[in-house]
Structure formats: C-alpha cells, structure tokens
Design a protein around this motif. Structure first.
Motif, PDB file in Angstrom:
ATOM      1  N   PRO A  10       0.598  -1.024   0.032  1.00 29.94           N
ATOM      2  CA  PRO A  10      -0.181   0.156   0.582  1.00 29.94           C
ATOM      3  C   PRO A  10       0.762   1.204   0.055  1.00 29.94           C
ATOM      4  N   HIS A  11       2.030   1.479   0.742  1.00 33.41           N
ATOM      5  CA  HIS A  11       2.980   2.551   0.397  1.00 33.41           C
ATOM      6  C   HIS A  11       3.695   3.019  -0.988  1.00 33.41           C
ATOM      7  N   ILE A  12       3.181   1.559  -1.871  1.00 36.99           N
ATOM      8  CA  ILE A  12       3.933   1.779  -2.775  1.00 36.99           C
ATOM      9  C   ILE A  12       3.358   2.244  -3.927  1.00 36.99           C
ATOM     10  N   ALA A  13       1.629   1.766  -3.360  1.00 36.32           N
ATOM     11  CA  ALA A  13       0.352   2.597  -4.694  1.00 36.32           C
ATOM     12  C   ALA A  13       0.107   3.230  -4.442  1.00 36.32           C
ATOM     13  N   GLY A  14       0.323   4.460  -2.702  1.00 34.28           N
ATOM     14  CA  GLY A  14      -0.287   5.612  -2.851  1.00 34.28           C
ATOM     15  C   GLY A  14       0.916   6.342  -3.441  1.00 34.28           C
ATOM     16  N   LEU A  15       3.125   5.915  -3.600  1.00 29.64           N
ATOM     17  CA  LEU A  15       3.931   7.014  -4.009  1.00 29.64           C
ATOM     18  C   LEU A  15       3.156   6.454  -5.472  1.00 29.64           C
ATOM     19  N   ALA A  16       2.752   5.852  -6.472  1.00 29.43           N
ATOM     20  CA  ALA A  16       2.566   5.341  -7.603  1.00 29.43           C
ATOM     21  C   ALA A  16       1.044   6.711  -7.806  1.00 29.43           C
ATOM     22  N   ALA A  17       0.546   6.648  -7.045  1.00 24.00           N
ATOM     23  CA  ALA A  17      -0.614   7.364  -7.340  1.00 24.00           C
ATOM     24  C   ALA A  17       0.053   9.168  -7.389  1.00 24.00           C
ATOM     25  N   GLN A  21      -0.194  11.685 -10.730  1.00 24.66           N
ATOM     26  CA  GLN A  21      -1.057  12.604 -10.128  1.00 24.66           C
ATOM     27  C   GLN A  21      -0.156  13.639 -11.466  1.00 24.66           C
ATOM     28  N   LYS A  22       1.257  14.300 -10.622  1.00 20.35           N
ATOM     29  CA  LYS A  22       1.761  14.865 -11.819  1.00 20.35           C
ATOM     30  C   LYS A  22       2.020  14.311 -12.485  1.00 20.35           C
ATOM     31  N   PHE A  23       2.242  13.529 -13.578  1.00 24.70           N
ATOM     32  CA  PHE A  23       2.521  12.511 -14.699  1.00 24.70           C
ATOM     33  C   PHE A  23       1.778  11.373 -15.026  1.00 24.70           C
ATOM     34  N   PRO A  24       0.291  12.367 -15.331  1.00 29.46           N
ATOM     35  CA  PRO A  24      -1.197  11.810 -16.063  1.00 29.46           C
ATOM     36  C   PRO A  24      -0.927  11.586 -17.344  1.00 29.46           C
ATOM     37  N   SER A  25       0.230  11.122 -17.992  1.00 28.20           N
ATOM     38  CA  SER A  25       0.225  10.307 -19.061  1.00 28.20           C
ATOM     39  C   SER A  25       1.361   9.069 -18.842  1.00 28.20           C
ATOM     40  N   PHE A  26       1.502   8.765 -17.813  1.00 28.19           N
ATOM     41  CA  PHE A  26       2.843   7.863 -17.631  1.00 28.19           C
ATOM     42  C   PHE A  26       1.599   6.743 -17.774  1.00 28.19           C
ATOM     43  N   SER A  27       2.372   6.107 -18.466  1.00 36.31           N
ATOM     44  CA  SER A  27       2.281   4.529 -17.935  1.00 36.31           C
ATOM     45  C   SER A  27       2.359   3.543 -17.222  1.00 36.31           C
ATOM     46  N   PRO A  28       1.705   2.292 -16.287  1.00 39.52           N
ATOM     47  CA  PRO A  28       2.149   2.284 -15.615  1.00 39.52           C
ATOM     48  C   PRO A  28       4.374   1.485 -15.386  1.00 39.52           C
ATOM     49  N   ALA A  29       4.499   1.535 -16.735  1.00 39.76           N
ATOM     50  CA  ALA A  29       5.803   0.545 -16.993  1.00 39.76           C
ATOM     51  C   ALA A  29       6.884   2.408 -16.284  1.00 39.76           C
ATOM     52  N   ALA A  30       6.481   3.238 -16.902  1.00 30.29           N
ATOM     53  CA  ALA A  30       6.714   4.123 -16.274  1.00 30.29           C
ATOM     54  C   ALA A  30       6.438   4.907 -14.869  1.00 30.29           C
ATOM     55  N   ILE A  31       5.767   5.009 -14.289  1.00 25.33           N
ATOM     56  CA  ILE A  31       5.646   4.696 -13.110  1.00 25.33           C
ATOM     57  C   ILE A  31       6.552   3.900 -12.216  1.00 25.33           C
ATOM     58  N   GLY A  32       6.758   2.631 -12.826  1.00 23.42           N
ATOM     59  CA  GLY A  32       7.568   1.321 -11.873  1.00 23.42           C
ATOM     60  C   GLY A  32       8.479   2.367 -12.553  1.00 23.42           C
ATOM     61  N   SER A  33       8.925   2.629 -13.399  1.00 22.27           N
ATOM     62  CA  SER A  33      10.966   3.469 -13.266  1.00 22.27           C
ATOM     63  C   SER A  33      10.998   4.199 -12.312  1.00 22.27           C
ATOM     64  N   ALA A  34      10.203   5.488 -12.712  1.00 23.08           N
ATOM     65  CA  ALA A  34       9.920   6.646 -11.901  1.00 23.08           C
ATOM     66  C   ALA A  34      10.678   6.328 -10.586  1.00 23.08           C
ATOM     67  N   LEU A  35      10.032   5.200 -10.097  1.00 20.43           N
ATOM     68  CA  LEU A  35       9.637   4.369  -8.251  1.00 20.43           C
ATOM     69  C   LEU A  35      11.414   3.732  -8.189  1.00 20.43           C
ATOM     70  N   SER A  36      11.707   3.495  -9.187  1.00 22.44           N
ATOM     71  CA  SER A  36      12.480   2.170  -8.289  1.00 22.44           C
ATOM     72  C   SER A  36      14.130   2.180  -9.779  1.00 22.44           C
ATOM     73  N   THR A  37      14.457   3.721 -10.233  1.00 21.60           N
ATOM     74  CA  THR A  37      15.746   3.727 -10.580  1.00 21.60           C
ATOM     75  C   THR A  37      15.963   5.583  -9.256  1.00 21.60           C
ATOM     76  N   THR A  38      15.426   5.374  -8.562  1.00 19.51           N
ATOM     77  CA  THR A  38      15.453   6.703  -7.249  1.00 19.51           C
ATOM     78  C   THR A  38      15.791   6.234  -6.458  1.00 19.51           C
ATOM     79  N   THR A  39      16.270   5.189  -6.232  1.00 20.35           N
ATOM     80  CA  THR A  39      15.915   4.637  -5.330  1.00 20.35           C
ATOM     81  C   THR A  39      16.851   4.779  -3.885  1.00 20.35           C
ATOM     82  N   THR A  40      16.638   4.760  -2.106  1.00 24.30           N
ATOM     83  CA  THR A  40      18.100   4.716  -2.089  1.00 24.30           C
ATOM     84  C   THR A  40      18.638   3.045  -1.548  1.00 24.30           C
TER      85      THR A  40
END
Length: 223
Positions: A10-17, A21-40
């Motif tokens: 649920p935390h990841i689902a909230g971040l995906a939302a 919201q910021k990038f309405p045209s993003f595909s699910p793959a693009a959202i996953g990319s944004a989450l996974s390439t900016t990690t710690t």
C-alpha cells in the motif's frame, strides 16, 4: 507478515498515485521506472540494506541484500516525483516478450486475443529499469531507450559491471532535450566461467542533479 510486503504494497501504491497525479500521461511501466531508479540503497543509519537468510534466528543470519532480495532498494518519494529519465514499456513490448517464449502462442492468444508474430525478444530485451542476463555466452549486446521527463540535461553513464563481466555503454555521455528519447547500447562480455549470480549497476549522472540507477545482474557466465 514476516517479509513486510503487507505494508510495502500500500505504501508503493500511494507513491504511484502521487506520480500519476504529477505525470498523468505516465504508463504503469513509467511509474515503476520513476519509483525504482530513484531509490536509496542504505537504511536510515547509512548502513547497507540487510536481508535475513533464515526464519530461525533471523538477526544472526543477516547478510547484505542483493537485487534479488530488495529489488532496487528503498523507495524515495521526493526523488520519484522528479526522476529525470524513465524507461518505458508498452503493451506491445510485453506481448512480444511473451510471444518470444517457446510454445507460448496458444496461451497468449487465449488470454489476450492476439496472435503472435515471430519474436526473439527475451526478458533482457524488455526496456526495463534493470539489466538481467540469465546466461552470458561470451558476449551480448543489450539496448535501453530512455526518455527525459525533466528539462534539457547532459548525462554521463557509468557501468559498474558484475564480477566476472566487462561492460561498456555507448554513448557514454549524451545531451538529451526535454521530452526526447535516447538509445543506449551496452556491450557485455564474460571474463570468466562462473555459474553464480553476480551484481552491479548502471548509473546515469545528470548535470542538473538527477541520478538514475538500475541494477545489473548476470547469472551464468561462460568465456
């Protein structure tokens, strides 16, 4: 409960939302990319992420986590909202991958209603924010297409090759305007014969502060 995925999901689902919201045209793959390439890759104390190896005495059996344990690391909500570059995949890309699996055509047709055309795409060929090669026989070429979702920027590519592997990226430096795409080609060569998985990463450093990191894994290697 033991692995923590019940609260991670649920935390990841909230971040995906938030990203959608910021990038309405993003595909699910693009959202996953944004989450996974900016990690710690470290915990809040600055130590490496650890993984327990047994359910009994878990604290005494922890070792540093690999991408097989932790994926790309801990999500960073602030960074994910400004990823710089994304790796995108379309429905047709995934369909080509499925059709590249021997004997998959009837299954693909049954579940998607689509007929398979000739395809030799493997998992390593999907435009994912990671590179994983199951069997490296001497040499292989991998490509990734990245899209700039920020302002114009210059990037430098750094390959930290897994153990037993030599790798190079071309171009090693590039300028990418906002909204444009860039093809990057990786040449991967085995330097030893080994059947154990080894891990590295590829890092894209932008001159406007973006840092994009993808895991790089090679399992079986043969020279």
């Amino acid at each position: 409960m033991l692995s923590g995925t019940s609260m991670a999901a649920p935390h990841i689902a909230g971040l995906a939302a938030l990203i959608k919201q910021k990038f309405p045209s993003f595909s699910p793959a693009a959202i996953g990319s944004a989450l996974s390439t900016t990690t710690t890759l470290s915990d809040k104390q600055g130590n490496p992420i650890m993984s327990q190896r047994t359910y009994s005495n878990p604290d005494s059996t922890q070792t540093p986590a690999t991408p097989f344990d932790m994926g790309n690391g801990f999500a960073n909500a602030t960074a994910a909202l400004d990823p710089g570059l994304i790796f995108d995949c379309s429905y047709d890309d995934y369909l080509s991958f499925l059709c590249g699996i021997n004997g998959s055509a009837p299954v693909v047709a049954n579940y998607t209603g689509s007929s398979c055309r000739a395809s030799t795409m493997t998992g390593a060929d999907l435009n994912l924010p990671s590179i994983t090669i199951a069997v490296l026989n001497q040499s292989r070429t991998i490509t990734r297409t990245i899209t700039n979702v920020a302002s114009d920027e210059n990037y430098t590519v750094s390959c930290n090759a897994p153990y037993g592997v030599a790798a190079s990226a071309a171009p090693a430096q590039f300028f990418i305007p906002s909204g444009q795409k860039q093809l990057v080609t990786f040449v991967v060569n085995a330097t030893m014969t080994n059947s154990s998985a080894s891990f590295g990463d590829v890092e894209f450093y932008g001159d406007r502060g973006h840092r994009v990191v993808i895991p790089f894994t090679v399992m079986s290697k043969a020279v």
